[in-house]
Design a protein around this motif. Structure first.
Motif, short mmCIF file in Angstrom:
data_model
loop_
_atom_site.label_atom_id
_atom_site.label_comp_id
_atom_site.label_asym_id
_atom_site.label_seq_id
_atom_site.Cartn_x
_atom_site.Cartn_y
_atom_site.Cartn_z
N ASP A 68 -9.82 12.52 10.03
CA ASP A 68 -10.81 12.01 10.99
C ASP A 68 -10.04 11.45 12.18
O ASP A 68 -9.34 10.45 12.06
CB ASP A 68 -11.64 10.91 10.32
N THR A 69 -10.17 12.09 13.32
CA THR A 69 -9.39 11.68 14.50
C THR A 69 -9.73 10.27 14.98
O THR A 69 -8.98 9.69 15.75
CB THR A 69 -9.60 12.67 15.66
N ARG A 70 -10.83 9.71 14.50
CA ARG A 70 -11.19 8.34 14.90
C ARG A 70 -10.47 7.30 14.06
O ARG A 70 -10.46 6.13 14.40
CB ARG A 70 -12.70 8.13 14.76
N ARG A 71 -9.92 7.72 12.94
CA ARG A 71 -9.21 6.79 12.04
C ARG A 71 -7.71 7.04 12.11
O ARG A 71 -7.26 8.17 12.12
CB ARG A 71 -9.69 6.96 10.60
N LYS A 72 -6.95 5.98 12.14
CA LYS A 72 -5.49 6.07 12.17
C LYS A 72 -4.93 5.40 10.93
O LYS A 72 -5.33 4.30 10.56
CB LYS A 72 -4.91 5.39 13.42
N ARG A 73 -3.99 6.08 10.29
CA ARG A 73 -3.32 5.53 9.12
C ARG A 73 -2.11 4.72 9.59
O ARG A 73 -1.40 5.11 10.50
CB ARG A 73 -2.87 6.68 8.20
N ILE A 74 -1.88 3.59 8.93
CA ILE A 74 -0.77 2.71 9.29
C ILE A 74 0.41 3.03 8.36
O ILE A 74 0.24 3.11 7.14
CB ILE A 74 -1.14 1.23 9.14
N GLU A 75 1.58 3.19 8.95
CA GLU A 75 2.79 3.45 8.18
C GLU A 75 3.91 2.55 8.70
O GLU A 75 3.92 2.18 9.87
CB GLU A 75 3.22 4.91 8.32
N LEU A 76 4.84 2.25 7.82
CA LEU A 76 6.03 1.50 8.24
C LEU A 76 6.96 2.44 9.01
O LEU A 76 7.06 3.62 8.68
CB LEU A 76 6.77 0.95 7.02
N THR A 77 7.63 1.90 10.01
CA THR A 77 8.62 2.68 10.74
C THR A 77 9.90 2.76 9.91
O THR A 77 10.09 2.01 8.95
CB THR A 77 8.94 2.05 12.09
N GLN A 78 10.78 3.63 10.31
CA GLN A 78 12.08 3.74 9.64
C GLN A 78 12.84 2.42 9.75
O GLN A 78 13.49 2.00 8.80
CB GLN A 78 12.90 4.89 10.25
N ALA A 121 0.84 -1.20 0.00
CA ALA A 121 0.00 0.00 0.00
C ALA A 121 0.88 1.25 0.00
O ALA A 121 0.58 2.23 -0.69
CB ALA A 121 -0.94 -0.01 1.20
N GLY A 122 1.95 1.22 0.76
CA GLY A 122 2.86 2.36 0.80
C GLY A 122 3.53 2.62 -0.53
O GLY A 122 3.77 3.77 -0.91
N GLN A 123 3.83 1.55 -1.27
CA GLN A 123 4.46 1.70 -2.59
C GLN A 123 3.54 2.39 -3.59
O GLN A 123 4.00 3.07 -4.49
CB GLN A 123 4.86 0.33 -3.14
N THR A 124 2.24 2.21 -3.43
CA THR A 124 1.28 2.81 -4.36
C THR A 124 0.65 4.07 -3.78
O THR A 124 -0.35 4.55 -4.31
CB THR A 124 0.17 1.79 -4.72
N ASP A 125 1.22 4.56 -2.69
CA ASP A 125 0.70 5.76 -2.01
C ASP A 125 -0.75 5.62 -1.58
O ASP A 125 -1.49 6.59 -1.51
CB ASP A 125 0.88 7.01 -2.87
#
Length: 118
Positions: A87-97, A43-47
């Motif tokens: 939306d403060t109720r939703r959190k986006r998931i990201e990879l850490t460094q 998902a991160g690769q495709t933004d």
């Protein structure tokens, strides 16, 4: 000279990537966490903005509660982080460094596997 088969390159990659597990890095993931990590990375690769709710709704990963527990575990292990959205109720998931560095090391293993067999 021995002819290299594509399988030889892949097996060499597996050998090199297994050696990474012995290095002091992030804690290991279980198979479901590995699948979730791959989903997040793709998902991160495709933004694509992937939220906790999006991952939990993925029926291929199992029950939402199980997926939520794995996300929590992955966060504690340092593989992922949660970022705020509009939306403060939703959190986006990201990879850490550290997770990105892990993928960099795997990429280097892949390059090494192909170079050593040419």
């Amino acid at each position: 000279m021995k002819k290299t088969r594509p399988a030889d390159i892949y097996l060499r990659f597996l050998q090199l990537s297994q050696a990474l597990r012995g290095l002091p890095t992030l804690p290991e993931l279980d198979p479901l966490e590995e699948r979730i990590l791959a989903l997040i990375a793709r998902a991160g690769q495709t933004d694509e903005r992937l939220s906790v709710r999006d991952v939990m709704a993925n029926g291929d990963l199992g029950a939402p509660a199980t997926v939520h527990n794995r996300l929590k575990s992955m966060r504690q292990k340092g593989w992922i982080m949660l970022a705020d959205t509009e939306d403060t109720r939703r959190k986006r998931i990201e990879l850490t460094q550290a997770a990105l560095m892990h993928f960099d090391r795997l990429s280097q293993c892949m390059l090494s596997a192909t170079e050593s067999r040419r």
